[in-house]
Design a protein around this motif. Structure first.
Motif, short mmCIF file in Angstrom:
data_model
loop_
_atom_site.label_atom_id
_atom_site.label_comp_id
_atom_site.label_asym_id
_atom_site.label_seq_id
_atom_site.Cartn_x
_atom_site.Cartn_y
_atom_site.Cartn_z
N MET A 1 0.78 -1.18 -0.02
CA MET A 1 0.15 -0.09 -0.14
C MET A 1 0.92 1.18 -0.05
N ALA A 2 0.72 2.31 -0.88
CA ALA A 2 1.36 3.40 -0.80
C ALA A 2 0.91 4.51 0.20
N GLY A 3 1.49 5.61 -0.16
CA GLY A 3 1.20 6.58 0.80
C GLY A 3 -0.36 7.15 1.06
N ASN A 4 -0.94 6.79 0.07
CA ASN A 4 -2.42 7.02 -0.06
C ASN A 4 -3.33 5.79 -0.42
N VAL A 5 -4.33 5.92 0.10
CA VAL A 5 -5.42 4.80 -0.35
C VAL A 5 -5.77 4.63 -2.10
N ARG A 6 -5.56 3.69 -2.27
CA ARG A 6 -5.88 3.37 -3.72
C ARG A 6 -7.47 3.78 -3.93
N PRO A 7 -7.70 4.08 -5.23
CA PRO A 7 -9.22 4.40 -5.72
C PRO A 7 -9.96 3.14 -5.08
N VAL A 8 -11.16 3.36 -4.72
CA VAL A 8 -12.09 2.51 -4.18
C VAL A 8 -13.34 2.24 -4.85
N ALA A 9 -13.72 0.95 -4.87
CA ALA A 9 -14.78 0.50 -5.66
C ALA A 9 -16.16 0.86 -5.20
N ASP A 10 -16.37 1.08 -3.78
CA ASP A 10 -17.57 1.51 -3.27
C ASP A 10 -17.24 1.63 -1.68
N GLU A 11 -18.40 1.92 -0.88
CA GLU A 11 -18.52 2.42 0.45
C GLU A 11 -17.50 1.41 1.17
N ARG A 12 -18.00 0.18 1.10
CA ARG A 12 -17.36 -0.74 2.01
C ARG A 12 -15.81 -0.89 1.57
N ASP A 13 -15.54 -1.17 0.40
CA ASP A 13 -14.25 -1.15 0.08
C ASP A 13 -13.37 0.15 0.54
N GLY A 14 -14.11 1.22 0.51
CA GLY A 14 -13.37 2.53 0.91
C GLY A 14 -13.11 2.69 2.49
N LEU A 15 -14.16 2.16 3.12
CA LEU A 15 -14.04 2.09 4.53
C LEU A 15 -13.04 1.13 5.22
N LEU A 16 -12.89 -0.01 4.45
CA LEU A 16 -11.96 -1.03 4.76
C LEU A 16 -10.64 -0.48 4.30
N GLN A 17 -10.29 0.24 3.12
CA GLN A 17 -9.07 0.49 2.81
C GLN A 17 -8.56 1.65 3.73
N PHE A 18 -9.31 2.64 4.14
CA PHE A 18 -9.13 3.78 5.01
C PHE A 18 -8.65 3.21 6.37
N VAL A 19 -9.24 2.01 7.02
CA VAL A 19 -8.84 1.57 8.16
C VAL A 19 -7.44 0.77 7.87
N ALA A 20 -7.28 0.04 6.74
CA ALA A 20 -6.15 -0.69 6.46
C ALA A 20 -4.84 0.69 6.45
N GLN A 21 -5.12 1.57 5.74
CA GLN A 21 -4.30 2.57 5.65
C GLN A 21 -3.77 3.23 6.98
N GLN A 22 -4.81 3.42 7.83
CA GLN A 22 -4.23 3.91 9.13
C GLN A 22 -3.70 2.94 9.97
N ARG A 23 -3.85 1.48 9.79
CA ARG A 23 -3.02 0.58 10.34
C ARG A 23 -1.72 0.42 9.78
N LEU A 24 -1.61 0.93 8.59
CA LEU A 24 -0.16 0.96 7.96
C LEU A 24 0.59 1.94 8.62
N VAL A 25 0.04 3.18 8.69
CA VAL A 25 0.68 4.25 9.31
C VAL A 25 1.19 4.00 10.67
N ILE A 26 0.30 3.49 11.61
CA ILE A 26 0.75 3.27 12.98
C ILE A 26 1.79 2.15 12.94
N ARG A 27 1.71 0.93 12.04
CA ARG A 27 2.79 0.18 11.88
C ARG A 27 4.11 0.67 11.54
N THR A 28 3.98 1.47 10.78
CA THR A 28 5.08 2.37 9.97
C THR A 28 5.92 2.88 11.23
N ALA A 29 5.38 3.49 12.00
CA ALA A 29 6.10 4.28 13.33
C ALA A 29 6.80 3.06 13.90
N ALA A 30 6.78 1.91 13.90
CA ALA A 30 7.41 0.88 14.49
C ALA A 30 8.67 0.58 13.75
#
Length: 196
Positions: A1-30
């Motif tokens: 996953m890059a520095g931004n969320v990829r284009p999303v297909a729909d609401e569900r995909d968008g919500l899950l991708q933004f949760v995943a992006q924030q998980r990546l961000v906090i993991r990256t702090a480690a």
């Protein structure tokens, strides 16, 4: 996953991708930290990078239990449990906490995939001081938005704690973790960059 969320297909995909992006961000702090560094509390608070990751994993898992209306275990949620939920304890490792967070993420995605309607009611647990007493239910959609909010809040905390440990900041850490090429304006972090 890059520095931004990829284009999303729909609401569900968008919500899950933004949760995943924030998980990546906090993991990256480690990224690049030892267990000792992940336990460090270099700011005025008692927050550590490892403890924050442990906390967001526990919170996300707890919210999925709430979505599933799974009762909490008797005796859980003591004051010590709460405080220790923000600490990487001596018998815990950063690798173990990160592995658990991956398991929690997989569980979240599996559970959400099995819910047809994101508007499905999620009863508000009673007796929690920060939950409104006059609201009977949220929706699954609300829970996902809350997980984005909660994880982003603590990712910011983790960024500040990490910067106090060795001077590393979010974008160079992400560049290193994802092997971005060095540019004139972005150099991926390396252990040699650590402040002494």
């Amino acid at each position: 996953m890059a520095g931004n969320v990829r284009p999303v297909a729909d609401e569900r995909d968008g919500l899950l991708q933004f949760v995943a992006q924030q998980r990546l961000v906090i993991r990256t702090a480690a990224y690049g930290l030892t267990d000792e560094q992940a336990r460090a509390t270099p700011t005025a608070s008692t927050l550590s990078v490892g403890g924050l990751i442990k906390h967001v994993a526990t919170v996300e898992d707890g919210w999925i239990d709430i979505v599933l209306q799974k009762p909490s275990e008797p005796g859980a949620n003591s004051q010590d449990d709460y405080a220790n939920g923000f600490r990487l304890l001596e018998d815990e490792t950063l690798e173990g906490v990160l592995a658990r967070y991956e398991e929690v993420a997989r569980r979240t995605e599996e559970v959400i995939a099995g819910i047809e309607d994101l508007g499905q009611a999620v009863p508000v647990p009673k007796g929690v001081p920060w939950f409104p007493p006059d609201v009977e239910a949220w929706s699954v959609r609300w829970v996902l938005l809350h997980l984005i909010q909660e994880t982003a809040r603590h990712a910011g905390h983790a960024d500040l704690v990490r910067e106090h440990i060795d001077g590393a900041t979010a974008m160079p850490l992400l560049a290193a973790a994802e092997n971005w090429p060095e540019t004139p304006w972005m150099k991926p972090w390396s252990p040699a960059d650590a402040a002494s």
